[in-house]
Design a protein around this motif. Structure first.
Motif, mmCIF file in Angstrom:
data_model
loop_
_atom_site.group_PDB
_atom_site.id
_atom_site.type_symbol
_atom_site.label_atom_id
_atom_site.label_comp_id
_atom_site.label_asym_id
_atom_site.label_seq_id
_atom_site.Cartn_x
_atom_site.Cartn_y
_atom_site.Cartn_z
ATOM 1 N N GLY A 125 0.796 -1.220 0.000
ATOM 2 C CA GLY A 125 0.000 0.000 0.000
ATOM 3 C C GLY A 125 0.825 1.265 0.000
ATOM 4 O O GLY A 125 0.290 2.364 0.165
ATOM 5 N N MET A 126 2.148 1.150 -0.210
ATOM 6 C CA MET A 126 3.035 2.317 -0.263
ATOM 7 C C MET A 126 3.325 2.614 -1.728
ATOM 8 O O MET A 126 4.144 1.956 -2.355
ATOM 9 C CB MET A 126 4.332 2.016 0.504
ATOM 10 N N LEU A 127 2.636 3.597 -2.288
ATOM 11 C CA LEU A 127 2.718 3.862 -3.724
ATOM 12 C C LEU A 127 3.700 4.977 -4.079
ATOM 13 O O LEU A 127 3.920 5.244 -5.252
ATOM 14 C CB LEU A 127 1.331 4.195 -4.275
ATOM 15 N N GLY A 128 4.278 5.622 -3.071
ATOM 16 C CA GLY A 128 5.236 6.690 -3.330
ATOM 17 C C GLY A 128 6.638 6.266 -2.964
ATOM 18 O O GLY A 128 6.845 5.407 -2.106
ATOM 19 N N ILE A 129 7.626 6.901 -3.602
ATOM 20 C CA ILE A 129 9.018 6.600 -3.303
ATOM 21 C C ILE A 129 9.866 7.847 -3.535
ATOM 22 O O ILE A 129 9.540 8.701 -4.354
ATOM 23 C CB ILE A 129 9.538 5.425 -4.170
ATOM 24 N N TRP A 130 10.937 7.929 -2.782
ATOM 25 C CA TRP A 130 11.925 8.997 -2.929
ATOM 26 C C TRP A 130 12.591 8.845 -4.288
ATOM 27 O O TRP A 130 12.890 7.740 -4.726
ATOM 28 C CB TRP A 130 12.957 8.836 -1.829
ATOM 29 N N SER A 131 12.857 9.956 -4.951
ATOM 30 C CA SER A 131 13.584 9.958 -6.221
ATOM 31 C C SER A 131 14.771 10.892 -6.101
ATOM 32 O O SER A 131 14.639 12.015 -5.605
ATOM 33 C CB SER A 131 12.684 10.414 -7.371
ATOM 34 N N LEU A 132 15.924 10.404 -6.565
ATOM 35 C CA LEU A 132 17.151 11.172 -6.442
ATOM 36 C C LEU A 132 17.555 11.868 -7.737
ATOM 37 O O LEU A 132 18.378 12.783 -7.715
ATOM 38 C CB LEU A 132 18.292 10.262 -5.980
ATOM 39 N N THR A 133 17.017 11.421 -8.864
ATOM 40 C CA THR A 133 17.347 11.996 -10.175
ATOM 41 C C THR A 133 16.072 12.123 -11.000
ATOM 42 O O THR A 133 15.087 11.418 -10.737
ATOM 43 C CB THR A 133 18.338 11.093 -10.941
ATOM 44 N N PRO A 134 16.076 12.994 -12.022
ATOM 45 C CA PRO A 134 14.917 13.045 -12.915
ATOM 46 C C PRO A 134 14.611 11.700 -13.566
ATOM 47 O O PRO A 134 13.452 11.382 -13.836
ATOM 48 C CB PRO A 134 15.325 14.108 -13.948
ATOM 49 N N GLY A 135 15.654 10.882 -13.805
ATOM 50 C CA GLY A 135 15.416 9.551 -14.356
ATOM 51 C C GLY A 135 14.627 8.679 -13.408
ATOM 52 O O GLY A 135 13.714 7.949 -13.822
ATOM 53 N N GLN A 136 14.973 8.733 -12.117
ATOM 54 C CA GLN A 136 14.185 7.986 -11.134
ATOM 55 C C GLN A 136 12.765 8.551 -11.031
ATOM 56 O O GLN A 136 11.815 7.796 -10.802
ATOM 57 C CB GLN A 136 14.871 8.022 -9.763
ATOM 58 N N VAL A 137 12.629 9.862 -11.195
ATOM 59 C CA VAL A 137 11.287 10.459 -11.169
ATOM 60 C C VAL A 137 10.410 9.846 -12.265
ATOM 61 O O VAL A 137 9.254 9.488 -12.030
ATOM 62 C CB VAL A 137 11.355 11.994 -11.315
ATOM 63 N N VAL A 138 10.956 9.735 -13.476
ATOM 64 C CA VAL A 138 10.191 9.149 -14.590
ATOM 65 C C VAL A 138 9.758 7.728 -14.238
ATOM 66 O O VAL A 138 8.586 7.343 -14.441
ATOM 67 C CB VAL A 138 11.026 9.153 -15.886
ATOM 68 N N GLU A 139 10.673 6.928 -13.711
ATOM 69 C CA GLU A 139 10.338 5.549 -13.334
ATOM 70 C C GLU A 139 9.254 5.528 -12.265
ATOM 71 O O GLU A 139 8.301 4.743 -12.344
ATOM 72 C CB GLU A 139 11.583 4.819 -12.827
ATOM 73 N N ALA A 140 9.400 6.366 -11.253
ATOM 74 C CA ALA A 140 8.458 6.354 -10.138
ATOM 75 C C ALA A 140 7.106 6.946 -10.512
ATOM 76 O O ALA A 140 6.075 6.570 -9.949
ATOM 77 C CB ALA A 140 9.047 7.112 -8.948
ATOM 78 N N ASN A 141 7.096 7.905 -11.452
ATOM 79 C CA ASN A 141 5.818 8.431 -11.931
ATOM 80 C C ASN A 141 5.058 7.395 -12.752
ATOM 81 O O ASN A 141 3.822 7.373 -12.763
ATOM 82 C CB ASN A 141 6.053 9.674 -12.799
ATOM 83 N N THR A 142 5.779 6.529 -13.450
ATOM 84 C CA THR A 142 5.164 5.583 -14.377
ATOM 85 C C THR A 142 4.829 4.257 -13.722
ATOM 86 O O THR A 142 3.785 3.653 -14.011
ATOM 87 C CB THR A 142 6.106 5.332 -15.574
#
Length: 432
Positions: free
Chosen positions: A251-268
């Motif tokens: 039930g944890m759908l959010g995650i820390w992102s350290l780079t814009p590349g990780q942001v793309v992965e975590a958004n998708t």
């Protein structure tokens, strides 16, 4: 309890240093982050005036936050929650964080219209959370802001903070605090490991699945949103996605992102896939089957299948069975699973809604496929009963999509490209 925040989901928590020592433009990382759009832009941007910024640069970092938000904050598509310094055992550190909050939130400085709240690290027991909340209330009173308008998020970095989550629900709503301002509960596994005095043979971080479960549970109980901590190996995209998949089952759908590349992965990653897929349990390893002209083909060597007359020999690892057709179908059903696409989920929800509106309480939804193992083809089909409880559970990924669609119009084109305009339109309206 009354939720003060409008987001139901946060996929991405992206931190940025607020001031870089020795740079002509010490705010250059902030400026770059403020220009992010679409899938590269996080749901929550955290200008980090704590760990990511040297202690000697934090006063300048606070001013940089003000300057960048005043200049570029209107165009940033996500929420902005700077992290300020705090520590459960240090009044001096807490006071420094409080001064920065006062400065950043001052309407005369021009950042407040683009400021959504603050992130408080290194919290301890529930009384420490209430101290932080009181500072928020003082900041709001000093600047004539609506009480509770600044959201408060905390980093769970100690055993005391983990235990405090169990008390949060009981404290929220009491007249002596404004803890209803709580927004995100974010795991900080590095400092948590230090606080717990944990040791691993390699010196790496423990997985801490219990912490992630407890944070998700605490967020659910208190109407907050759970976010996992940073995944430091920024090149390990597969590991990052595996971590998110494991989190989502908690039930944890959010995650820390350290780079814009990780942001793309975590958004998708939390969104339903664009196409459905069949998975096969190949002797303990889950393999995605390859679709060829409507047939789903297994190309590995962990499973073999031969046909002789009316009998089939199925070998999985070292286990070999001779089966008739019905028995083979049963075995294959036990080895396979289906990952539905966004279109599949919307289809199933629409089918159930139509049946429910017609007075039917439960329906069977069939999923079928033709499998090919070593050239032997076999048809399989599964029936899943859908009732109101199944429907409500299936709504979670759709509700996530709808929350994204509402709050992130800058991602509409990306979503249409991923799913098609028709699927996006249907997904945005189903279940409402």
């Amino acid at each position: 309890m009354q939720r003060r925040h409008t987001r139901k989901f946060v996929r991405t928590f992206f931190t940025t240093p607020t001031a870089l020592e020795g740079e002509e433009d010490s705010a250059k990382m902030l400026n770059r982050a403020a220009d992010l759009r679409g899938m590269e832009a996080p749901d929550v941007w955290v200008p980090d005036n704590e760990d990511a910024t040297a202690p000697s640069m934090r006063d300048e970092g606070a001013q940089n936050i003000i300057d960048v938000l005043a200049e570029k904050g209107d165009g940033f598509p996500g929420e902005v929650h700077p992290r300020v310094v705090w520590h459960r055992d240090s009044p001096t550190t807490r006071h420094q964080g409080f001064k920065h909050m006062l400065e950043i939130a001052d309407p005369d400085n021009g950042a407040i219209d683009n400021l959504d709240g603050f992130v408080i690290p290194e919290v301890g027991g529930i009384d420490d959370w209430k101290k932080a909340d009181e500072f928020f209330t003082i900041v709001e009173h000093e600047h004539d802001l609506e009480e509770g308008s600044l959201a408060m998020s905390v980093i769970i970095e100690s055993g005391a903070a983990e235990l405090a989550m169990r008390k949060l629900r009981d404290e929220m709503g009491k007249p002596d605090n404004n803890l209803e301002r709580m927004f995100l509960l974010v795991d900080g596994e590095v400092d948590y490991t230090k606080d717990m005095r944990a040791i691993t043979p390699t010196g790496g971080l423990p997985e801490w699945p219990e912490l992630r479960h407890n944070t998700s549970r605490g967020a659910s109980a208190a109407g907050c949103i759970a976010v996992d901590g940073p995944y430091d190996d920024i090149r390990d995209v597969d590991g990052y996605n595996e971590r998110m998949t494991d989190n989502q089952a908690k039930g944890m759908l959010g995650i820390w992102s350290l780079t814009p590349g990780q942001v793309v992965e975590a958004n998708t990653n939390p969104l339903p896939p664009a196409t459905g897929s069949w998975l096969l349990d190949a002797d303990g390893r889950e393999v995605e089957l390859t679709e060829e002209d409507g047939v789903f083909v297994y190309n590995g060597d962990r499973i073999s299948l031969t046909e002789e007359g009316d009998e089939y020999t199925l070998a999985v690892g070292g286990d070999e069975q001779t089966l008739d057709e019905d028995e083979l179908v049963d075995e294959l059903l036990g080895l396979t699973s289906y990952v539905p696409s966004m279109d599949d989920i919307v289809d199933s929800m629409e089918e159930f809604e139509a049946a429910r509106d017609a007075g039917t309480g439960a329906i069977a939804i069939t999923r079928s496929a033709t499998l090919d193992i070593d050239g032997v083809e076999m048809d399989i089909a599964t029936d899943r009963m859908w009732d109101e409880a199944t429907y409500q559970a299936a709504k979670t990924p759709i509700t996530l999509f709808q929350d994204v669609y509402e709050h992130r119009p800058d991602q509409h084109d990306d979503l249409a490209e991923l799913y098609s305009e028709d699927v996006v339109e249907r997904a945005a309206s189903v279940g409402n």
